[in-house]
Design an enzyme around this catalytic site. Structure first.
Site, short mmCIF file in Angstrom:
data_model
loop_
_atom_site.label_atom_id
_atom_site.label_comp_id
_atom_site.label_asym_id
_atom_site.label_seq_id
_atom_site.Cartn_x
_atom_site.Cartn_y
_atom_site.Cartn_z
N ARG A 94 0.78 -1.23 0.00
CA ARG A 94 0.00 0.00 0.00
C ARG A 94 0.82 1.29 0.00
O ARG A 94 0.26 2.36 -0.14
CB ARG A 94 -1.00 0.04 1.18
CG ARG A 94 -2.02 -1.08 1.16
CD ARG A 94 -2.96 -0.99 2.36
NE ARG A 94 -3.90 -2.10 2.38
CZ ARG A 94 -5.05 -2.11 1.74
NH1 ARG A 94 -5.42 -1.06 1.03
NH2 ARG A 94 -5.85 -3.16 1.80
N ASP A 95 2.11 1.21 0.17
CA ASP A 95 2.90 2.44 0.17
C ASP A 95 4.31 2.18 -0.35
O ASP A 95 5.30 2.54 0.28
CB ASP A 95 2.95 3.02 1.58
CG ASP A 95 3.43 4.48 1.60
OD1 ASP A 95 3.40 5.12 0.54
OD2 ASP A 95 3.84 4.95 2.67
N VAL A 96 4.40 1.57 -1.53
CA VAL A 96 5.70 1.29 -2.13
C VAL A 96 6.26 2.59 -2.70
O VAL A 96 5.65 3.24 -3.55
CB VAL A 96 5.58 0.24 -3.26
CG1 VAL A 96 6.95 0.00 -3.91
CG2 VAL A 96 5.01 -1.06 -2.72
N ASN A 100 10.73 3.68 1.31
CA ASN A 100 10.35 2.45 2.02
C ASN A 100 11.09 1.22 1.51
O ASN A 100 10.76 0.09 1.88
CB ASN A 100 8.84 2.22 1.91
CG ASN A 100 8.06 3.17 2.79
OD1 ASN A 100 8.59 3.74 3.74
ND2 ASN A 100 6.78 3.35 2.48
#
Length: 217
Positions: A94-96, A100
């Site tokens: 959900r937050d690539v 990260n």
């Protein structure tokens, strides 16, 4: 260590038990390219998550620098493998984004971080400060109000591959275009073509990951 202010989270409807369950889920994931989540605990008003330390910074720090083809391909492959593992378990990142994707072992090993944390982090003021970066890697489905799926995770990897290949961050491209990358089909094509000109193999991978039709991604 990741610190989440429970008061800020509670104001957005996220309680400590929800954070604890999410952290426990992340602890069960085991993959050489995923940051290990060791434990979680409360300290005053902070929910603390203790994670594996990666000593090589993050991938965002490498964008704009020259890297050989083998290194670029290895980084993208090592990013895709843990995502495939997670998707097989019906878990989405959900937050690539580059920040990260951590680097370890003389920057040769990828460690995917913050997986599953986005639903928690968006409830905190700290997360609000990073949302601009997140929007850059948003896929067309989500930008148009659709549901988040595994194809969205892979779109983000395609974006990162083009950044590594062209040595240009999406921040600059989107600022010049005045719109989200995923909503500018002509810009996507230009960036993909420029990526293929640098490395035909990885550029073609990026082209597949940046298919506007999620079913083909």
């Amino acid at each position: 260590m990741k610190l989440i202010n429970v008061r800020d989270a509670a104001e957005k409807g996220v309680d400590v038990e929800s954070m604890r369950k999410e952290a426990k889920m992340m602890q069960r994931l085991s993959h050489p390219n995923i940051v290990s989540y060791n434990c979680c605990f409360m300290h005053d008003l902070e929910f603390c998550i203790v994670m594996e330390f990666a000593d090589g910074g993050h991938l965002g720090e490498q964008i704009g620098k020259r890297h050989d083809a083998a290194t670029r391909r290895s980084w993208i492959e090592q990013t895709c493998e843990p995502l495939a593992y997670m998707h097989d378990l019906h878990v989405l990142h959900r937050d690539v984004k580059p920040a990260n994707i951590l680097l370890s072992g003389a920057r040769k090993t990828i460690k995917l971080a913050d997986l599953g944390l986005s639903s928690i982090l968006t409830a905190t003021s700290a997360a609000a400060q990073t949302m601009v970066g997140t929007l850059l890697y948003m896929g067309p489905e989500r930008a148009r109000g659709g549901k988040y799926g595994r194809a969205e995770d892979m779109w983000a990897v395609g974006c990162i591959a083009t950044e590594l290949l062209t040595q240009t961050a999406l921040t600059a491209r989107c600022a010049a275009a005045g719109k989200l990358f995923c909503l500018d089909g002509r810009l996507v094509k230009r960036v993909v073509d420029a990526s293929i000109a640098v490395d035909a193999v990885l550029g073609d991978v990026a082209r597949g990951l940046l298919e506007l039709n999620a079913a083909r991604r």
